[in-house]
Design an enzyme around this catalytic site. Structure first.
Site, short mmCIF file in Angstrom:
data_model
loop_
_atom_site.label_atom_id
_atom_site.label_comp_id
_atom_site.label_asym_id
_atom_site.label_seq_id
_atom_site.Cartn_x
_atom_site.Cartn_y
_atom_site.Cartn_z
N ASP A 193 -3.14 -18.30 0.64
CA ASP A 193 -4.14 -19.00 -0.20
C ASP A 193 -4.86 -20.06 0.63
O ASP A 193 -6.08 -20.21 0.59
CB ASP A 193 -3.51 -19.58 -1.47
CG ASP A 193 -2.20 -20.32 -1.24
OD1 ASP A 193 -1.67 -20.27 -0.10
OD2 ASP A 193 -1.71 -20.96 -2.18
N LYS A 199 2.96 -15.36 2.49
CA LYS A 199 3.14 -16.10 1.24
C LYS A 199 4.64 -16.38 1.13
O LYS A 199 5.32 -15.99 0.17
CB LYS A 199 2.61 -15.24 0.07
CG LYS A 199 2.57 -15.96 -1.26
CD LYS A 199 1.49 -17.03 -1.36
CE LYS A 199 1.63 -17.81 -2.66
NZ LYS A 199 0.81 -19.02 -2.71
N ASP A 232 -6.47 -6.84 4.23
CA ASP A 232 -7.59 -6.18 3.55
C ASP A 232 -8.51 -7.24 2.94
O ASP A 232 -9.73 -7.24 3.12
CB ASP A 232 -7.05 -5.25 2.46
CG ASP A 232 -8.17 -4.60 1.66
OD1 ASP A 232 -9.12 -4.13 2.28
OD2 ASP A 232 -8.09 -4.61 0.42
N TYR A 255 0.82 -1.21 0.00
CA TYR A 255 0.00 0.00 0.00
C TYR A 255 0.86 1.26 0.00
O TYR A 255 0.42 2.32 -0.45
CB TYR A 255 -0.90 0.03 1.24
CG TYR A 255 -2.22 -0.68 1.09
CD1 TYR A 255 -2.28 -2.01 0.68
CD2 TYR A 255 -3.42 -0.02 1.38
CE1 TYR A 255 -3.50 -2.65 0.56
CE2 TYR A 255 -4.63 -0.67 1.27
CZ TYR A 255 -4.67 -1.98 0.85
OH TYR A 255 -5.87 -2.61 0.74
N ASP A 296 -12.47 -8.86 4.41
CA ASP A 296 -13.74 -8.87 3.67
C ASP A 296 -14.31 -10.29 3.66
O ASP A 296 -15.52 -10.50 3.80
CB ASP A 296 -13.55 -8.40 2.23
CG ASP A 296 -13.73 -6.89 2.08
OD1 ASP A 296 -13.41 -6.17 3.04
OD2 ASP A 296 -14.19 -6.44 1.02
C1 IPM Z 1 -10.40 -1.08 3.95
C2 IPM Z 1 -10.60 -0.51 2.58
C3 IPM Z 1 -9.41 0.40 2.27
C4 IPM Z 1 -8.16 -0.46 2.33
C5 IPM Z 1 -9.52 1.15 0.94
C6 IPM Z 1 -10.80 1.95 0.83
C7 IPM Z 1 -8.33 2.03 0.69
O1 IPM Z 1 -10.77 -1.50 1.65
O2 IPM Z 1 -10.27 -0.30 4.92
O3 IPM Z 1 -10.41 -2.31 4.07
O4 IPM Z 1 -7.83 -1.12 1.36
O5 IPM Z 1 -7.49 -0.42 3.38
MG MG Z 2 -10.98 -3.42 2.47
#
Ligand code: IPM
Ligand code: MG
Length: 357
Positions: free
Chosen positions: A223, A191, A247, A142, A251
C-alpha cells in the site's frame, strides 16, 4: 544468424501491434544481416472462436520450439462472460506456466520529451525515474487453488495465495542480479503486516540478499509502495514483488511514464526462450482502427533481441529509434498533449521508427 520467432497476435489491437514489431524486426534483420522466421499461432479469444479453447496444444508446442515468442494481447468483451477456465486470459497464464516463465521484467522510465504527458507534478517528474519491476509470474494467487463453495454466509468463492521458498529464492536472485547491472538497489514489496506468504517472502529475500553484499535491499508494504510510486518514483531502481502486486504496480508505473502504450515486458525462465509482450491489454475500443500505439510491442521486441537472442547492439538500435521519434515530437493519440496536433496512426508511428534504424 537465423532465428525462429513464434507470433501470438491474439485479440483486439494484438494483430496490429505485433505486425508493427515484425516490420521493425525485419528492418533490423536487413540492416544487421539476420533472418527472422515468423510463425503465427492462435491464443486467446481468436483461438476460442477457431477451436473452442484459449490455448491449443499446437500453440504451446510451437512456442516451446521457437527461439522466442512475441505476443500482442488477449481478451475482449466478446469472451468476458465465459467461465474462468476457458477465458482468453487463461491462454496467457497457460503459456507462462508451460514455458516456465517465472520472471517478468517490466522496465518503466520517463522519456524526457514526454514529461508533459505524465500525470505527475512537474517538480516530481523533473527528478526523472528509471525503474524495473521484477514480478514473480508463475506462482501466488494467480495459480493457487480456487473455487466456489458453501460458506458461512451461503455461496462463496475463494482464491489462495501460496509461495514456496524455492519460488521466492529464484525471483530474488533475478532481482539482485538485475540490480547489480543497474544502480544496485532492490526494494522488495509485500504485505508482511497481514499475509503469511509475505512474511516468508520477506525472510527469504533477506537470506538471499546476503549473497549480494554489493546490493542494498529494503522492504516496503504494497500500500505504501503504491503511494511512493507517485510521490517519488526516482527513489526506485529494482522492485521485486509477487505476481498480483506486480500486476497492479506495473500498471501504475506505466501511467507515470505517460501512457500504458509505452511499457514493454520480458517473461523469462530457465531457458533462453522468453515471451515478450506489451504490458497493456487488447484495447477492444480502438481495435482495427490503426490508432494503437505500437511502441510497447516494438520495445518488447527490443527486449527479445537483448535477453533471448543476445543481440544487444540491435536492441539498442530499436530503443534509440523509439527515443528519437519521441524526441522529434511524433505522437500517437495516447501520448498526444497538444490538441492542435494530428496523432500518428499505428502504421505511421511504426514507419517513423523504422526510418531511424
Ligand atoms: C498482465 C495482464 C495479465 C496479468 C492478464 C491479462 C491475465 O494484466 O500481463 O499484466 O494479470 O498478468
Ligand atoms: Mg496487468
Amino acid at each position: 544468424m537465423t532465428y525462429n520467432i513464434a507470433l501470438v497476435k491474439g485479440d483486439g489491437i494484438g494483430p496490429e501491434i505485433v505486425e508493427s514489431a515484425v516490420r521493425v524486426l525485419e528492418k533490423v534483420g536487413e540492416k544487421y544481416g539476420h533472418t527472422f522466421n515468423f510463425t503465427s499461432y492462435l491464443a486467446g479469444g481468436c483461438a476460442i472462436d477457431a477451436c473452442g479453447k484459449p490455448l491449443p496444444e499446437e500453440t504451446v508446442e510451437g512456442c516451446k520450439n521457437s527461439d522466442s515468442v512475441l505476443l500482442g494481447a488477449v481478451g475482449g468483451p466478446k469472451w468476458d462472460t465465459l467461465p474462468g477456465n476457458i477465458r482468453p486470459e487463461k491462454a496467457l497464464l497457460g503459456l507462462r506456466a508451460a514455458l516456465g516463465l517465472y520472471t517478468n521484467l517490466r522496465p518503466a522510465r520517463i522519456f524526457p520529451a514526454l514529461k508533459s504527458a505524465c500525470a505527475l507534478r512537474p517538480d516530481i517528474i523533473d527528478r526523472g525515474f528509471d525503474l524495473v519491476i521484477v514480478r514473480e509470474l508463475t506462482g501466488g494467487i494467480y495459480f493457487g487453488d480456487r473455487g466456489r463453495r458453501e460458506g458461512k454466509y451461503g455461496p462463496e468463492a475463494y482464491d489462495t495465495e501460496a509461495y514456496s521458498v524455492m519460488e521466492v529464492e529464484r525471483i530474488a536472485r533475478v532481482a539482485f542480479e538485475t540490480a547489480q547491472k543497474r544502480r544496485k538497489n532492490v526494494v522488495s514489496i509485500d504485505k508482511a503486516n497481514v499475509l503469511e506468504t509475505s512474511r516468508l517472502w520477506r525472510e527469504t529475500v533477506h537470506r538471499i540478499a546476503a549473497e549480494y553484499p554489493d546490493v542494498e535491499v529494503s522492504d516496503m508494504l504494497v500500500d505504501n509502495a503504491a503511494m511512493q510510486l507517485i510521490r517519488d518514483p526516482s527513489r526506485f531502481d529494482v522492485v521485486v514483488t509477487s505476481n498480483m502486486f506486480g500486476d497492479i504496480l506495473s500498471d501504475e508505473a506505466s501511467q507515470i511514464t505517460g501512457s500504458i502504450g509505452l511499457l514493454a515486458s520480458a517473461s523469462l525462465g530457465a531457458t533462453k526462450c522468453g515471451l515478450y509482450e506489451p504490458i497493456h491489454g487488447s484495447a477492444p475500443d480502438i481495435a482495427g482502427q490503426n490508432k494503437a500505439n505500437p511502441i510497447a510491442t516494438i520495445l518488447s521486441a527490443a527486449m527479445m533481441l537483448r535477453y533471448s537472442l543476445d543481440l544487444p547492439a540491435e536492441a539498442d538500435a530499436i530503443e534509440n529509434a523509439v527515443a528519437g521519434v519521441i524526441e522529434d515530437g511524433y505522437r500517437t493519440a495516447d501520448i498526444l498533449t497538444d490538441p492542435a496536433m494530428e496523432p500518428l496512426t499505428c502504421t505511421a508511428m511504426t514507419e517513423k521508427i523504422m526510418e531511424r534504424i
